[in-house]
Each structure stands twice: as C-alpha cells, then as structure tokens.
Design an enzyme around this catalytic site. Sequence first.
Site, PDB file in Angstrom:
ATOM      1  N   ARG B 128       0.820  -1.215   0.000  1.00  0.00           N
ATOM      2  CA  ARG B 128       0.000   0.000   0.000  1.00  0.00           C
ATOM      3  C   ARG B 128       0.855   1.267   0.000  1.00  0.00           C
ATOM      4  O   ARG B 128       0.418   2.316  -0.426  1.00  0.00           O
ATOM      5  CB  ARG B 128      -1.026  -0.028   1.129  1.00  0.00           C
ATOM      6  CG  ARG B 128      -2.130  -1.083   0.872  1.00  0.00           C
ATOM      7  CD  ARG B 128      -3.222  -1.063   1.924  1.00  0.00           C
ATOM      8  NE  ARG B 128      -2.772  -1.613   3.183  1.00  0.00           N
ATOM      9  CZ  ARG B 128      -2.967  -2.861   3.587  1.00  0.00           C
ATOM     10  NH1 ARG B 128      -3.621  -3.722   2.799  1.00  0.00           N
ATOM     11  NH2 ARG B 128      -2.519  -3.268   4.739  1.00  0.00           N
ATOM     12  N   GLU B 165       3.826 -10.294  16.011  1.00  0.00           N
ATOM     13  CA  GLU B 165       3.253 -10.798  17.247  1.00  0.00           C
ATOM     14  C   GLU B 165       3.775 -12.223  17.497  1.00  0.00           C
ATOM     15  O   GLU B 165       4.205 -12.579  18.587  1.00  0.00           O
ATOM     16  CB  GLU B 165       1.734 -10.776  17.143  1.00  0.00           C
ATOM     17  CG  GLU B 165       1.021 -10.947  18.479  1.00  0.00           C
ATOM     18  CD  GLU B 165      -0.497 -10.937  18.322  1.00  0.00           C
ATOM     19  OE1 GLU B 165      -1.177 -11.015  19.355  1.00  0.00           O
ATOM     20  OE2 GLU B 165      -0.987 -10.867  17.177  1.00  0.00           O
TER      21      GLU B 165
END
Lengths: 191, 242
Positions: B128, B165
């Site tokens: 993006r 994570e």
Amino acid sequence: MFAAENGLKGDPRLEAISAAIRVVPNFPKKGIMFQDITTLLLDHKAFKHTIDIFVDRYKDMQISVVAGVEARGFLFGPSIALAIGAKFIPLRKPGKLPGKVISESYELEYGHDRLEMHVGAVEPRERVIIIDDLVATGGTLSAAMSLLESQGAEVVECACVIGLPEVKGQHKLKGKPLYVLVEPSGLDEFC
Amino acid sequence: MQTIISPLVSHRLCLAPAVPRYRLPNIYHRAPPSIRLSNHRSTTSPCLFSSAAASRDSEMATEDVQDPRIAKIASSIRVIPDFPKPGIMFQDITTLLLDTEAFKDTIALFVDRYKDKGISVVAGVEARGFIFGPPIALAIGAKFVPMRKPKKLPGKVISEEYSLEYGTDTIEMHVGAVEPGERAIIIDDLIATGGTLAAAIRLLERVGVKIVECACVIELPELKGKEKLGETPLFVLVSSAA
C-alpha cells in the site's frame, strides 16, 4: 500496439524509458531475463515521462477508472489516475482485500493464481484502463478484464510499460486494445 | 473512547459530508465513530501546523485550525470489522482511492509538507506504500524506492528482519538504490505497531541515509507505533481508535 508505432515514433522519451530499465538475468529462475523497473523509478525524469505518456493518451478519453495489478501496477496506476481525475482500483492477490470481493483465476506456467477486486468498486458502464508494468502472455491482464467486465464496466484499453516479444504485432488482448511503451531492454548486466 | 478534536476547529469540520462523493452500495459506508480526526501527530506538531497554515488561504486565521481536507480524507476511509482476523478493525484505504478529491488531497498534503525540504528519496513499503509513495516522489522530484517482502526484488538486496506478534518478517531494498547522505521520507498507508517502519528506518540508516520523517495516512495510536521509530519523527493525517 507499441507507442512507437502509434504516434510516438522517434520520441526521445521512449529511449530514456527503455534505457532506465535494467535486466536481471536468471530471475526468478534460470533462463528468465527479468525486466526490472525499479531503476526506472530511480530516474525521476524517465519515470515522469512514463506517466506523462500514459496521461496524455488517456486524459481525453473519459476514463473514470484506472485499475492496477498488484504490486507493480500500483507503482504506475495511481499517478495516472490522479492526473486524469479517475478512481484507482487495486486488483490484488487473494486474501489481501478486506470485505466483499470477486475473484478470477488465471494460469501460470505451472499451476494457477487468482486476482481479486472489491465488489462495488466499479459501476456498470464505467470506462476503465488496466495498468501493469509488463505484459508477457497476457494471462493476468485477461483475468483483470474478466473481473471488470463481470461488473458491467467497459475496458477501454490495457496499458503496460514493457511488452514481451509474444505480444509484438498484437494490437488486441481478448478483443481489447493493448498499449505498450517499450520492448524489453538489452542484455546489460548491472548486478 | 475519547474523541480528540481541537476546540479551535470550526464546527463545520467535525461533520461528515452529507452525501458521499461517490455512489457506492451501502457496504461502503464507513463506521464514523471509529475514526477520530487528527489535528497533529508528530512530536514536531507545532512546526507541522505552522507550515500547513502558512500554505493555506488567508481565511484560516489560527495555526491550530485543522486543514479542512483532513475531514474529507478521514470520512473516505472505511472500517472492516474482524479482518484479517476477529477483533481487528481494518482500516481500508481503497475507498479513499475511489474518492478522487480525497485521494488528490491526501497526496497534496504530503507534497506540501515535503516539497522544499531537500528530500531526494521517497521509500514506500509494499504494497500500500506503493500507492501513495510514487505520486509524492514525482511531485517533489525525488526517486521512489520500493521496500519489499523477501525475494520480490531481483538482483542484490539488503534485508532487515523485524518482529511480529508471533515470529518475524523481513523487508528488502536494492543495494545501490540510495546513496549515503541522501535525505529520505518513508511512506506507508498506516502505522500500527511500528515494526515495519522501524525496519525500514534501520535499512536506510545502514546505508547512510538520513530519514527526515515517516509519513502515513493513518495511525493507530493505542498501538504506540511511534515509540518504535526512535529519533525519527512521524507525520500522519488521521488517527483511528480502532
């Protein structure tokens, strides 16, 4: 159809664009001479020429949508869209777009891949151009066209910076015009 | 959840547009409560708003009045719940790209900020960042350098690993794309935990580039991504509570 055969014969910008693209041999696998447009993006003038040529071609064609194929189509599409006042629609690999999507599969040399688009991004009868950095077999662009046409949009043209020899002499892809700036660059090794 | 809106902002800036600027099915309506309008996000915020105010029309009396383009940009972003997994409110910028005015304004806000700062490199993070970076680079006369997932860039690359994570990821940049001493900005659509941007900063610093600022359309401030950027300032247009 190549730009040089379509009004831009001898245009020095095409030579600058071609010279700015580097070739990386044997990527992603042996035997492939990869056309690397990242060096074009490093050459501000040549990059600007690339966008200008597409903008000049499409600005008076009532194009309301520029669709770009992930990821290298994203490098060219938005600048064109902004300059001609069109929406930009990303066409993405599976699982990347959130919310409701439609998808179309297409063939690779070995196996298949899929391209997705958001439902509702394009409206029926909108005039669309599809952008990618390079066209080889036309498989990805054909899938892109199917997605857009399934939503009732009119694909006016497919546009790429580079067109491999397979497409030389072809003016159409699946019945729609194909516009290409340059042929593959020479065999200089930069790496 | 507190809404951060400066008391100096004119009331009209707080209202969402009455009619969407593009006709889309209802699925494209945003969830307004999830988006807060950001006045300023970087540690150099007074500086940011001075320059924004200076380049605007003389009708804008005070430095703290939010640029009216920000409200339109914020309202053009849609939120998709539970994507890519349950509990995540995904900030979808594709609806911003469908709003020609909002997209144009987004680029203009970044261009106005960076155009006379001697920036020769705009680095954008796949994928993006590839949508916002090149138009900015073209407008300010800079190179565009893509920072990509592994094995996408051909030829010689340098890589930087960063934590997720669970596990790690890697971003890559071409050797020779940038030169020592160049001044760069790094663009992405959104900053969450800051892991990706921090890796991008490290990659550029390793080759002697000065990162003037990181710039994103959206920040998720609760994830404190800014803290991962060290000395590098962060500039964002919109803050989201999601």
